[in-house]
Scaffold this motif. Structure first.
Motif, short mmCIF file in Angstrom:
data_model
loop_
_atom_site.label_atom_id
_atom_site.label_comp_id
_atom_site.label_asym_id
_atom_site.label_seq_id
_atom_site.Cartn_x
_atom_site.Cartn_y
_atom_site.Cartn_z
N GLU A 116 3.37 10.10 -10.70
CA GLU A 116 2.18 9.55 -11.16
C GLU A 116 1.30 8.64 -9.89
O GLU A 116 0.22 8.86 -10.13
N TRP A 117 2.09 7.87 -9.32
CA TRP A 117 1.58 7.12 -8.33
C TRP A 117 0.99 8.01 -7.01
O TRP A 117 0.52 7.56 -6.34
N GLU A 174 7.80 -9.32 -5.28
CA GLU A 174 7.47 -9.51 -6.60
C GLU A 174 7.13 -8.31 -7.22
O GLU A 174 7.87 -7.62 -8.17
N ASN A 175 6.02 -7.23 -6.66
CA ASN A 175 5.62 -6.06 -7.36
C ASN A 175 6.53 -4.99 -7.35
O ASN A 175 6.55 -4.01 -8.17
N VAL A 176 7.08 -4.70 -6.07
CA VAL A 176 8.26 -3.70 -6.24
C VAL A 176 9.21 -3.89 -6.93
O VAL A 176 9.74 -2.90 -7.61
N ASN A 221 -6.85 -3.74 -1.96
CA ASN A 221 -7.50 -4.53 -3.25
C ASN A 221 -7.41 -6.22 -2.85
O ASN A 221 -7.75 -6.87 -3.66
N TRP A 222 -6.88 -6.53 -1.82
CA TRP A 222 -6.65 -7.92 -1.62
C TRP A 222 -5.83 -8.84 -2.56
O TRP A 222 -6.07 -9.89 -2.59
N THR A 224 5.08 1.75 -1.45
CA THR A 224 3.86 2.18 -0.61
C THR A 224 2.89 1.66 -1.68
O THR A 224 1.38 1.22 -1.13
N LYS A 225 2.95 1.90 -3.01
CA LYS A 225 1.83 1.59 -4.08
C LYS A 225 1.43 0.18 -3.62
O LYS A 225 0.18 -0.27 -3.77
N SER A 226 2.40 -0.72 -3.67
CA SER A 226 2.11 -2.22 -3.63
C SER A 226 1.50 -2.61 -2.34
O SER A 226 0.73 -3.29 -2.20
#
Length: 70
Positions: A1-2, A39-41, A17-18, A8-10
């Motif tokens: 989906e990503w 945090e995001n991963v 997108n800063w 890599t997405k994060s």
């Protein structure tokens, strides 16, 4: 989906997108990016992956900095 891994997405979102510029000062330090990725991963991978953050061996106190284009 990503079409990428959670890391890599994060990374792309954080720089493109800063979103990693948490204090909105126009640049992203390696520390800011590392904290954003950790945090995001962790969230995106449902706690199956947590990146670690460290300095290159013998790098001293050097820092990578990403500047926002004008």
């Amino acid at each position: 989906e990503w079409q990428h891994s959670a890391f890599t997405k994060s990374l792309i979102e954080g720089l493109e997108n800063w979103k990693a510029d948490v204090n909105n000062d126009g640049y992203i330090t390696a520390n800011e990016l590392g904290n954003y990725l950790r945090e995001n991963v962790t969230v995106l991978s449902q706690h199956q992956q947590t990146p670690e953050q460290s300095r290159f061996k013998d790098s001293g106190s050097g820092e990578f900095i990403f500047f926002k284009p004008n």
